[in-house]
Scaffold this motif. Structure first.
Motif, mmCIF file in Angstrom:
data_model
loop_
_atom_site.group_PDB
_atom_site.id
_atom_site.type_symbol
_atom_site.label_atom_id
_atom_site.label_comp_id
_atom_site.label_asym_id
_atom_site.label_seq_id
_atom_site.Cartn_x
_atom_site.Cartn_y
_atom_site.Cartn_z
ATOM 1 N N VAL A 251 9.213 0.564 -3.897
ATOM 2 C CA VAL A 251 8.977 1.999 -3.758
ATOM 3 C C VAL A 251 7.572 2.254 -4.282
ATOM 4 O O VAL A 251 7.190 1.758 -5.336
ATOM 5 C CB VAL A 251 10.004 2.821 -4.570
ATOM 6 N N GLY A 252 6.807 2.988 -3.511
ATOM 7 C CA GLY A 252 5.438 3.291 -3.922
ATOM 8 C C GLY A 252 4.999 4.610 -3.338
ATOM 9 O O GLY A 252 5.807 5.428 -2.919
ATOM 10 N N GLU A 253 3.703 4.780 -3.301
ATOM 11 C CA GLU A 253 3.135 6.004 -2.771
ATOM 12 C C GLU A 253 2.313 5.680 -1.538
ATOM 13 O O GLU A 253 1.574 4.694 -1.507
ATOM 14 C CB GLU A 253 2.258 6.671 -3.831
ATOM 15 N N PHE A 254 2.456 6.509 -0.530
ATOM 16 C CA PHE A 254 1.684 6.329 0.695
ATOM 17 C C PHE A 254 1.104 7.682 1.087
ATOM 18 O O PHE A 254 1.849 8.604 1.421
ATOM 19 C CB PHE A 254 2.574 5.785 1.822
ATOM 20 N N GLY A 255 -0.199 7.807 0.993
ATOM 21 C CA GLY A 255 -0.856 9.061 1.358
ATOM 22 C C GLY A 255 -0.396 10.241 0.529
ATOM 23 O O GLY A 255 -0.315 11.357 1.020
ATOM 24 N N GLY A 256 -0.064 10.006 -0.726
ATOM 25 C CA GLY A 256 0.355 11.086 -1.611
ATOM 26 C C GLY A 256 1.831 11.424 -1.560
ATOM 27 O O GLY A 256 2.284 12.348 -2.222
ATOM 28 N N ILE B 77 2.283 -12.261 8.149
ATOM 29 C CA ILE B 77 2.362 -12.825 9.492
ATOM 30 C C ILE B 77 1.107 -13.661 9.686
ATOM 31 O O ILE B 77 -0.001 -13.132 9.687
ATOM 32 C CB ILE B 77 2.466 -11.723 10.569
ATOM 33 N N GLY B 78 1.305 -14.954 9.802
ATOM 34 C CA GLY B 78 0.141 -15.854 9.850
ATOM 35 C C GLY B 78 -0.556 -15.826 8.507
ATOM 36 O O GLY B 78 0.040 -16.058 7.468
ATOM 37 N N GLU B 79 -1.835 -15.505 8.527
ATOM 38 C CA GLU B 79 -2.615 -15.414 7.289
ATOM 39 C C GLU B 79 -2.835 -13.974 6.850
ATOM 40 O O GLU B 79 -3.522 -13.731 5.855
ATOM 41 C CB GLU B 79 -3.982 -16.095 7.509
ATOM 42 N N THR B 80 -2.288 -13.015 7.573
ATOM 43 C CA THR B 80 -2.562 -11.606 7.296
ATOM 44 C C THR B 80 -1.350 -10.924 6.658
ATOM 45 O O THR B 80 -0.218 -11.131 7.077
ATOM 46 C CB THR B 80 -2.917 -10.865 8.616
ATOM 47 N N ASP B 81 -1.628 -10.101 5.629
ATOM 48 C CA ASP B 81 -0.586 -9.307 4.963
ATOM 49 C C ASP B 81 -0.427 -7.979 5.691
ATOM 50 O O ASP B 81 -1.415 -7.287 5.974
ATOM 51 C CB ASP B 81 -0.959 -9.042 3.506
ATOM 52 N N TYR B 82 0.826 -7.618 5.964
ATOM 53 C CA TYR B 82 1.135 -6.357 6.636
ATOM 54 C C TYR B 82 2.068 -5.535 5.767
ATOM 55 O O TYR B 82 2.775 -6.064 4.903
ATOM 56 C CB TYR B 82 1.797 -6.617 7.991
ATOM 57 N N ARG B 83 2.056 -4.241 6.016
ATOM 58 C CA ARG B 83 2.899 -3.324 5.242
ATOM 59 C C ARG B 83 3.543 -2.328 6.203
ATOM 60 O O ARG B 83 2.884 -1.766 7.078
ATOM 61 C CB ARG B 83 2.054 -2.573 4.224
ATOM 62 N N THR B 84 4.839 -2.111 6.015
ATOM 63 C CA THR B 84 5.552 -1.050 6.722
ATOM 64 C C THR B 84 5.881 0.012 5.689
ATOM 65 O O THR B 84 6.519 -0.278 4.681
ATOM 66 C CB THR B 84 6.853 -1.571 7.364
ATOM 67 N N ALA B 85 5.418 1.231 5.932
ATOM 68 C CA ALA B 85 5.712 2.351 5.038
ATOM 69 C C ALA B 85 6.718 3.268 5.731
ATOM 70 O O ALA B 85 6.527 3.646 6.891
ATOM 71 C CB ALA B 85 4.437 3.109 4.710
ATOM 72 N N ILE B 86 7.800 3.586 5.027
ATOM 73 C CA ILE B 86 8.800 4.533 5.516
ATOM 74 C C ILE B 86 8.777 5.706 4.544
ATOM 75 O O ILE B 86 8.977 5.531 3.342
ATOM 76 C CB ILE B 86 10.198 3.893 5.578
ATOM 77 N N TYR B 87 8.528 6.906 5.069
ATOM 78 C CA TYR B 87 8.297 8.064 4.209
ATOM 79 C C TYR B 87 8.636 9.343 4.974
ATOM 80 O O TYR B 87 8.883 9.323 6.183
ATOM 81 C CB TYR B 87 6.834 8.101 3.749
ATOM 82 N N VAL B 88 8.642 10.465 4.253
ATOM 83 C CA VAL B 88 8.910 11.764 4.856
ATOM 84 C C VAL B 88 7.666 12.628 4.707
ATOM 85 O O VAL B 88 7.096 12.744 3.626
ATOM 86 C CB VAL B 88 10.121 12.461 4.188
ATOM 87 N N SER B 89 7.249 13.213 5.833
ATOM 88 C CA SER B 89 6.096 14.107 5.829
ATOM 89 C C SER B 89 6.270 15.147 6.931
ATOM 90 O O SER B 89 6.683 14.809 8.042
ATOM 91 C CB SER B 89 4.812 13.308 6.058
ATOM 92 N N LEU C 24 -5.544 -1.822 5.088
ATOM 93 C CA LEU C 24 -6.044 -0.615 5.736
ATOM 94 C C LEU C 24 -5.348 0.626 5.189
ATOM 95 O O LEU C 24 -4.179 0.590 4.827
ATOM 96 C CB LEU C 24 -5.825 -0.696 7.251
ATOM 97 N N ASP C 25 -6.091 1.746 5.149
ATOM 98 C CA ASP C 25 -5.535 3.016 4.706
ATOM 99 C C ASP C 25 -5.391 3.958 5.897
ATOM 100 O O ASP C 25 -6.297 4.076 6.721
ATOM 101 C CB ASP C 25 -6.439 3.674 3.655
ATOM 102 N N PHE C 26 -4.251 4.621 5.960
ATOM 103 C CA PHE C 26 -3.983 5.587 7.016
ATOM 104 C C PHE C 26 -3.452 6.859 6.374
ATOM 105 O O PHE C 26 -2.949 6.840 5.262
ATOM 106 C CB PHE C 26 -2.932 5.057 8.003
ATOM 107 N N SER C 27 -3.535 7.968 7.094
ATOM 108 C CA SER C 27 -2.955 9.220 6.602
ATOM 109 C C SER C 27 -1.476 9.250 6.974
ATOM 110 O O SER C 27 -1.059 8.599 7.936
ATOM 111 C CB SER C 27 -3.684 10.424 7.214
#
Length: 154
Positions: A72-77, A87-99, A112-115
């Protein structure tokens, strides 16, 4: 003969008044029934959306449950469930949140940062909070419903 006409006239007016009262009563019952139906339908829709959101999160976390991958963390506030994977040599993140009244999901490279508005809409939901308990479980709360997830720790 004049008295008979007056009698019929009074009977006709009485019948019209009784019919008007009956018609008004039927109209009021129909309006009340429509209001009750609308309220039940709104409650049912909200319950269905909550159930769908909980099922989606449970399934998504169980499909990617590796040791230490779910936090559990924070994504875009906003509070979010974060699923980390490599996946391979790259780290990926799936964020599940309510906005903005929606349960959203965003899959991206971890660096990478996204809104929050960049996520894909899953289901409409008023509010949902994500917390990590002292025992390492993830507590998801929406309205008066609660879901506890126990991700793998080792």
């Amino acid at each position: 003969m004049i008295k008979t006409i007056k009698g019929r006239s009074t009977d006709t007016i009485f019948v019209l008044i009784v019919f008007s009262i009956f018609a008004f009563s039927v109209l009021m019952v129909l309006m009340l029934g429509a209001s009750v139906y609308r309220n039940i339908n709104d409650i049912s829709r909200a319950e269905q959306h909550e159930h769908t959101a909980f099922s989606y999160i449970w399934t998504k976390t169980k499909n990617f449950d590796e040791a230490g991958a779910i936090t559990v963390g924070e994504f875009g506030g906003v509070s979010a469930i974060l699923i980390n994977e490599k996946i391979g040599e790259t780290d990926y993140r799936t964020a599940i949140y309510v906005s903005d009244g929606w349960l959203l999901e965003l899959f991206s490279e971890a660096a990478l940062d996204f809104s929050p508005q960049s996520g894909r809409r899953i289901v409409e939901i008023d509010e949902m909070t994500f917390n990590e308990t002292d025992l390492g479980m993830i507590e998801i709360v929406s309205g008066n419903k609660k879901l506890l997830l126990s991700p793998r720790t080792s």
